[in-house]
Design an enzyme around this catalytic site. Sequence first.
Site, mmCIF file in Angstrom:
data_model
loop_
_atom_site.group_PDB
_atom_site.id
_atom_site.type_symbol
_atom_site.label_atom_id
_atom_site.label_comp_id
_atom_site.label_asym_id
_atom_site.label_seq_id
_atom_site.Cartn_x
_atom_site.Cartn_y
_atom_site.Cartn_z
ATOM 1 N NE ARG A 1 5.461 24.462 9.184
ATOM 2 C CZ ARG A 1 5.788 23.196 8.968
ATOM 3 N NH1 ARG A 1 6.785 22.886 8.160
ATOM 4 N NH2 ARG A 1 5.129 22.221 9.578
ATOM 5 C CB CYS B 1 11.817 19.969 11.727
ATOM 6 S SG CYS B 1 11.713 18.211 11.284
#
Length: 300
Positions: free
Chosen positions: A198, A256
């Site tokens: 990611r 995040c």
Amino acid sequence: MSPLITVDVLRALSPVLVDVTWNLAGPPGKEAYDAGHLPGAYFVDLDTELAGPPGPGRHPLPDATTVTATFHRLGITSADTPVVVYDAANSMSAARAWWIFRYFGLTNVRVLDGGLAAWKAAGGEVTTEAPTEAPTEAPTEAAGAATSDATGGTTGDSATGGATAFAATPGHLPVLDAEGAAEVAAKGILLDARAPERFAGDVEPMDPVAGHIPGATNAPTTANVDGSGRFLPAADLRTRFENLGVAPDGDTAVYCGSGVTATHEALALETAGLPATVYIGSWSDWITDPTRPVATGSGD
């Protein structure tokens, strides 16, 4: 005092117990709670009690009224009421509760290391019975002799004779917005807590834009814990983060996807004795402004 607590230490205490089991892709954590939880533990829903409605970002800060209602339900009557939070195993969602509760004024919040799995492994019993709502009065202006304390909470007895719930007030921990995160990325260490794929922008299962904040360093939260979901020893965590450039007197921040696993990184950093600030909006907030730059690949 460590922000973590072991099963053995927990057994000798009588804190407010909070189950924060949650799964990003489902099923709902309440189903797992209903199937079995620590005796006396209350369930707190991450999506509705530890976050506001999406936008901007998928898990923005909740408002103080929402958190106060949760404190009321849990029977929390003062800033130093002992609270222990846990989830299924690896503390990813428990860390969100730990951080949110502290941000809104609680000072004695700890995370059960290894969560429900550690409790069971140590022979702890579980139950399907939910505790009754704690007998506290909501903090209102009409709450009898209750008076505001220095942190914005309320103390004393209500008109009906019961203890008054603690009133949440925001701002007890530092927090960053997008501009602040960009500044840390340029001048300090901005840790991205997501999985490497990611971070690199190879995949993005949750947000419409893939990649990371330019200048960020990838530090997946999965490396904070061992195979059982327990945190690595503090010395090992400190070595890990120092190898990533984190210094005790440096400027460190974490983010995040939506501000959940970033709090796990902050918990690991605090366990290691390294201060860090959370960009609570995280990637899902960053990408709401198309003028903000996006980086891809495994480097900066």
